[in-house]
Scaffold this active site. Structure first.
Site, short mmCIF file in Angstrom:
data_model
loop_
_atom_site.label_atom_id
_atom_site.label_comp_id
_atom_site.label_asym_id
_atom_site.label_seq_id
_atom_site.Cartn_x
_atom_site.Cartn_y
_atom_site.Cartn_z
N ARG A 400 0.84 -1.21 0.00
CA ARG A 400 0.00 0.00 0.00
C ARG A 400 0.86 1.25 0.00
O ARG A 400 0.58 2.21 -0.71
CB ARG A 400 -0.95 0.01 1.20
CG ARG A 400 -2.00 1.13 1.08
CD ARG A 400 -2.98 1.17 2.25
NE ARG A 400 -4.12 2.03 1.96
CZ ARG A 400 -4.14 3.35 2.16
NH1 ARG A 400 -3.07 3.96 2.64
NH2 ARG A 400 -5.21 4.05 1.86
N CYS A 401 1.92 1.25 0.79
CA CYS A 401 2.81 2.42 0.84
C CYS A 401 3.41 2.74 -0.52
O CYS A 401 3.64 3.90 -0.86
CB CYS A 401 3.95 2.18 1.83
SG CYS A 401 3.47 2.21 3.57
#
Length: 411
Positions: A400-401
């Protein structure tokens, strides 16, 4: 509307995503600068690039268009010389330089490059041994010090494209980031959103010209009407209230609820998405270390007040109850990172076991190293795409990052 942004959930099928392939900036970290540059270790670039390419290909194999922010920036700056000159002036000014010999020579040095090389160099940083600048007055030294090896510091966190901005509905926040090491990243976003034809009509809910901080890892889109935002090391409660007011009053916004979740303020849990992600309509990953001993956690539900300058705030201490309320659910499945084990959970959370990227409802991408959490996710019916992680994980950020969705199918 030709805005290029449509993100009304965390789980709608991912169609377009923004990435940054790690480059020379990663090799410009040293043991002495790791803390300043927000790293705990120095990734091996060659392997990190292979791992990132594997990640990007996984997204493409599952139907997502991958856009690279460095390419978008090059397209914008290459098209208009005035925009390119303005960008260089802003980069140098925000680095602390004022007009003088150092400013002029850096501007000339970067300006003499091809646009692509200039963009790559801004990410990589400008070392002092690249230029022979004789400083004659004190103001020429602004933005640097005698011990720093760089005139412009590298941007090694840039492969975490989640944080400088956040897609939210049909609009975007361009974020005032907490630490100087990352603040230039959202300036690049600003120029892309302002000048790239693909995003020319995109509403900007909040720009980076604020004194209060927010980062995209704390901004989660729960539904077309609700967002969750972490009160964290890198996002302040004041910012959340300001953003809520804008979302509630802007006619282009569909959001009428903000769920603020207070998490520990430390490097290990820097953003909400390092401890909590949505992976299905009623399923979430969560790191149990965010809860107090009695299982409570401070949550605040913000809704519109009587006028545009007011918000109503309801305080709860039960995350599950708060989520059920804002999502209108009767049942919820919170899947604990590492199964909640006292050793496994913090180990896998440190390596981003809770930082998963949903590419469709119940289908996620995550690091292969967190095998205990992966096993639990599969037991709960989640389809898992495992990606390589030995070097990328050294930056303290997972799937996600490393991704900023720009378009998801509506649910």
């Amino acid at each position: 509307m030709n805005n290029g942004i449509n993100v009304n959930s965390e789980i709608g099928k991912l169609k377009t995503v923004l990435l940054h392939r790690p480059g020379a900036e990663v090799e410009n970290i040293t043991p002495d600068t790791m803390n300043q540059l927000l790293f705990d270790d120095i990734p091996f670039l060659k392997i990190a690039q292979k791992e990132h390419d594997f990640f990007a290909q996984t997204l493409r194999d599952n139907g997502a268009e991958t856009l690279y922010i460095e390419q978008l920036a090059t397209e914008v700056l290459d098209k208009d010389r005035a925009v390119r000159d303005e960008f260089l002036t802003r980069i140098l000014t925000e680095a602390g330089y004022r007009h003088g010999r150092t400013f002029d020579e850096l501007q000339e040095y970067l300006g003499s490059m091809s646009t692509k090389d200039m963009v790559d160099k801004i990410y990589a940083g400008v070392r002092k041994n690249e230029l022979d600048i004789k400083r004659t007055i004190l103001s020429d030294m602004a933005g640097s010090d005698a011990e720093n090896l760089f005139y412009l510091n590298p941007l090694p966190n840039a492969y975490f494209t989640r944080d400088p901005q956040a897609s939210m509905g049909v609009g975007m926040t361009i974020n005032r980031m907490t630490f100087p090491a990352r603040q230039p990243e959202s300036l690049i976003t600003e120029f892309i959103m302002k000048h790239h034809p693909r995003f020319k009509d995109t509403p900007i809910w909040r720009d980076r010209n604020h004194t209060t901080r927010i980062e995209g890892g704390d901004e989660l889109i729960l539904s077309k009407n609700a967002v969750a935002i972490g009160v964290s090391e890198r996002t302040s409660s004041k910012t959340i209230q300001q953003l809520a007011k804008e979302l509630f009053k802007n006619p282009l916004s569909t959001f009428d609820t903000v769920l603020a979740v207070e998490i520990p303020h430390n490097h290990a849990m820097m953003h909400l998405d390092t401890v909590f992600t949505m992976i299905n309509h009623d399923q979430f990953t969560v790191f149990p270390g965010i809860f107090h001993g009695d299982g409570s956690i401070n949550t605040f539900i913000l809704t519109p007040g009587k006028n545009e300058e007011e918000v109503e705030i309801e305080h709860l201490t039960d995350l599950e109850k708060a989520l059920k309320k804002v999502l209108n659910l009767t049942e919820l499945d919170l899947i604990e990172c590492g199964g909640g084990d006292a050793i496994i959970a913090p180990r896998e959370q440190w390596n981003d076991g809770s930082n998963t990227l949903a590419i469709s409802p119940g289908e996620i991408v995550t690091y292969d190293r967190n095998y205990v959490t992966i096993g639990l996710l599969k037991e709960h019916g989640i389809k898992v795409h495992e990606i390589l992680s030995s070097e990328l994980a050294r930056g303290r950020g997972g799937a996600r990052c490393m991704s900023q969705p720009l378009w998801r199918e509506d649910l």
